[in-house]
Design a protein around this motif. Structure first.
Motif, short mmCIF file in Angstrom:
data_model
loop_
_atom_site.label_atom_id
_atom_site.label_comp_id
_atom_site.label_asym_id
_atom_site.label_seq_id
_atom_site.Cartn_x
_atom_site.Cartn_y
_atom_site.Cartn_z
N SER A 54 4.35 -5.86 25.39
CA SER A 54 2.99 -5.30 25.46
C SER A 54 2.03 -6.25 26.16
N SER A 55 2.20 -7.55 25.97
CA SER A 55 1.29 -8.49 26.63
C SER A 55 1.50 -8.50 28.14
N MET A 56 2.75 -8.45 28.58
CA MET A 56 3.05 -8.42 30.01
C MET A 56 2.55 -7.11 30.62
N LEU A 57 2.78 -6.00 29.93
CA LEU A 57 2.32 -4.70 30.42
C LEU A 57 0.80 -4.66 30.52
N THR A 58 0.13 -5.19 29.51
CA THR A 58 -1.34 -5.24 29.53
C THR A 58 -1.82 -6.02 30.75
N THR A 59 -1.23 -7.16 30.99
CA THR A 59 -1.61 -7.99 32.13
C THR A 59 -1.39 -7.26 33.44
N ARG A 60 -0.24 -6.64 33.61
CA ARG A 60 0.09 -5.95 34.86
C ARG A 60 -0.80 -4.73 35.06
N LEU A 61 -1.05 -3.98 34.00
CA LEU A 61 -1.92 -2.81 34.14
C LEU A 61 -3.34 -3.23 34.53
N LYS A 62 -3.83 -4.30 33.91
CA LYS A 62 -5.16 -4.80 34.28
C LYS A 62 -5.21 -5.19 35.75
N SER A 63 -4.17 -5.85 36.23
CA SER A 63 -4.10 -6.24 37.64
C SER A 63 -4.08 -5.02 38.55
N LEU A 64 -3.28 -4.02 38.19
CA LEU A 64 -3.21 -2.82 39.02
C LEU A 64 -4.53 -2.06 39.06
N VAL A 65 -5.25 -2.08 37.96
CA VAL A 65 -6.59 -1.46 37.92
C VAL A 65 -7.55 -2.29 38.77
N ALA A 66 -7.52 -3.62 38.62
CA ALA A 66 -8.40 -4.49 39.39
C ALA A 66 -8.14 -4.39 40.88
N GLU A 67 -6.88 -4.17 41.27
CA GLU A 67 -6.52 -4.04 42.68
C GLU A 67 -6.85 -2.65 43.23
N GLY A 68 -7.24 -1.72 42.34
CA GLY A 68 -7.59 -0.38 42.79
C GLY A 68 -6.41 0.54 42.98
N LEU A 69 -5.24 0.17 42.43
CA LEU A 69 -4.05 0.99 42.56
C LEU A 69 -3.92 2.01 41.43
N LEU A 70 -4.44 1.66 40.28
CA LEU A 70 -4.49 2.57 39.13
C LEU A 70 -5.93 2.66 38.64
N GLU A 71 -6.25 3.79 38.06
CA GLU A 71 -7.56 3.97 37.42
C GLU A 71 -7.33 4.14 35.92
N ARG A 72 -8.12 3.45 35.14
CA ARG A 72 -8.01 3.52 33.68
C ARG A 72 -9.00 4.57 33.20
N ARG A 73 -8.49 5.63 32.53
CA ARG A 73 -9.32 6.73 32.06
C ARG A 73 -9.07 7.00 30.58
N PRO A 74 -10.14 7.26 29.82
CA PRO A 74 -9.92 7.62 28.41
C PRO A 74 -9.34 9.03 28.32
N TYR A 75 -8.36 9.21 27.44
CA TYR A 75 -7.82 10.54 27.21
C TYR A 75 -8.00 10.97 25.75
N PRO A 79 -9.06 7.25 17.76
CA PRO A 79 -9.55 6.05 18.43
C PRO A 79 -9.44 6.21 19.95
N VAL A 80 -10.18 5.38 20.67
CA VAL A 80 -10.17 5.45 22.13
C VAL A 80 -8.80 5.03 22.65
N ARG A 81 -8.23 5.88 23.47
CA ARG A 81 -6.96 5.61 24.14
C ARG A 81 -7.14 5.89 25.63
N HIS A 82 -6.47 5.09 26.44
CA HIS A 82 -6.62 5.23 27.88
C HIS A 82 -5.29 5.58 28.53
N GLU A 83 -5.39 6.24 29.67
CA GLU A 83 -4.23 6.47 30.52
C GLU A 83 -4.49 5.77 31.84
N TYR A 84 -3.42 5.57 32.59
CA TYR A 84 -3.48 4.87 33.87
C TYR A 84 -2.99 5.82 34.95
N VAL A 85 -3.91 6.20 35.83
CA VAL A 85 -3.64 7.23 36.83
C VAL A 85 -3.67 6.60 38.22
#
Length: 172
Positions: A54-75, A79-85
């Protein structure tokens, strides 16, 4: 991905291959993108499919969002949960992922391929190739197609390709 940027030689920082590897050259990043192309959007889907911590996935998802390859959206809100599109930029990497998988499969006998690309309508297996959009010619021949310095090339890049003609700038 600042740590990776420091591994790139100064003269390669303008090279599109070096800068691309800086964004997507990490093992997990490519696998996460592959899962996103297959329709995964949620943290638990990525984690289950990849067996990633989970820590590695969190780091990679954050990077992909920061790079503009994925968008983090609440679904979900409570509690608040997000998806990565995938973004448009992220979707534009699909041909690269397809080409990498095809290259890997080309080194295997057909009966040893665990994943193949098929036409979604006919189910027929396809063999992807990279071609020039203008001519339709395959780009895998390094005698017919070579890199050269482009219009924005700095001195190091121009020196690297000094024996080849530079590409003229727009309007020249």
């Amino acid at each position: 991905m600042v740590a990776l940027a420091s591994r790139i030689r100064l003269e390669d920082r303008e090279c599109p291959l070096s800068t691309t590897v800086q964004h997507v050259g990490e093992w997990w990043t490519l696998l996460i993108l592959h899962d996103a192309f297959d329709g995964c959007t949620r943290f638990d889907q990525f984690q289950e499919n990849l067996g990633i911590s989970s820590s590695m996935l969190t780091t990679r998802l954050k990077s992909l969002v920061a790079e503009g390859l994925l968008e983090r959206r609440p679904y979900r809100t409570n509690p608040v949960r997000h998806e990565y599109v995938l973004t448009g930029l992220g979707r534009s990497l699909r041909p690269v992922i397809v080409a990498l998988a095809a290259w890997g499969n080309s080194r295997l006998a057909p009966e040893h391929r665990s994943m193949v690309l098929v036409d979604a309508h006919s189910g027929e297996q396809v063999e992807p190739v990279v071609v020039d959009a203008r001519t339709g010619r395959r780009l895998d021949d390094s005698d017919d197609y070579v890199f050269t310095a482009g219009p924005a090339a700095g001195e190091a890049m121009r020196n690297r390709y000094a024996q080849r003609p530079a590409v003229p700038a727009e309007g020249e």
